[in-house]
Design an enzyme around this catalytic site. Sequence first.
Site: not given
Ligand code: 13P
Length: 262
Positions: A95, A167
Amino acid sequence: MTKEYLIAANWKMNLTTHEASILVHHLEKSLKAYRDVEVVLAPSFVHLQPLHQQIDHRKFRLAAQNAYHKDSGAFTGEVSFTMLRHLVQYVIVGHSERRLYFNESLELIRDKVAAAVRNDISPILCVGETQQERRLGETKQVLHDQITTALSNLTSEDIENVVIAYEPVWAISTFGGELAKPADVQKEINFIRSQVAELYGKAAAEKIRVLYGGSVDQHTARGYLELKECNGALVGGASLQHHKFTRIVEAAHAVARESHGQ
Ligand code: 13P
């Protein structure tokens, strides 16, 4: 063919054990068991065991948010994939918060992906560029480096159990939360699949599940889930509120049904 979605709730470092239990209690009431949506909860380590007892396993699966790549040994404070193997089906690996705040390197993330697979756990490998990398036009290079390193110790059989989450750091709510346009997400997901194709062939690239994460909520979810190449969402902030998360799961179910009708 009916599309199947994976909707994962990354609770990050939030909720007490009691609050986590109450949230799951609400979700169990509001969510049906959908055959076309797999719902995964990723609480902190301390909540995994109690939630494993509490959840209806027809409705939910569990994920850890991280783990250490060595199976056992003198690594004070760490939790191994081996310790998690009968508790979770998934572990979030790489992450951006771990890459940025805890300096996790490409090689460490590669070792964690391999450790997950070795322990029969599916890694949810997170990849994505920062705002600065995006401005400098480095997005594809960053994704290329993150994917090719992370997957480099896997066989073509192993790759079937890997999930990739795109992401972009700039789209995560706590990093600025700029909304990514679905058309841009589509382009990067296609690029991610092209990288998997280069490593493991076209069939593996078509099969691998790629999720989107970054400010996904009950309003934005549909736009991403409707993308043909998107297999689900990794949800942060909105997953801490049962009514919002329920609506995201329901959106996935609705889109899956519509795709079935086509
Ligand atoms: P948000 O949905 O709060 O933007 O976070 C995304 C995230 O990092 C999920 O792993």
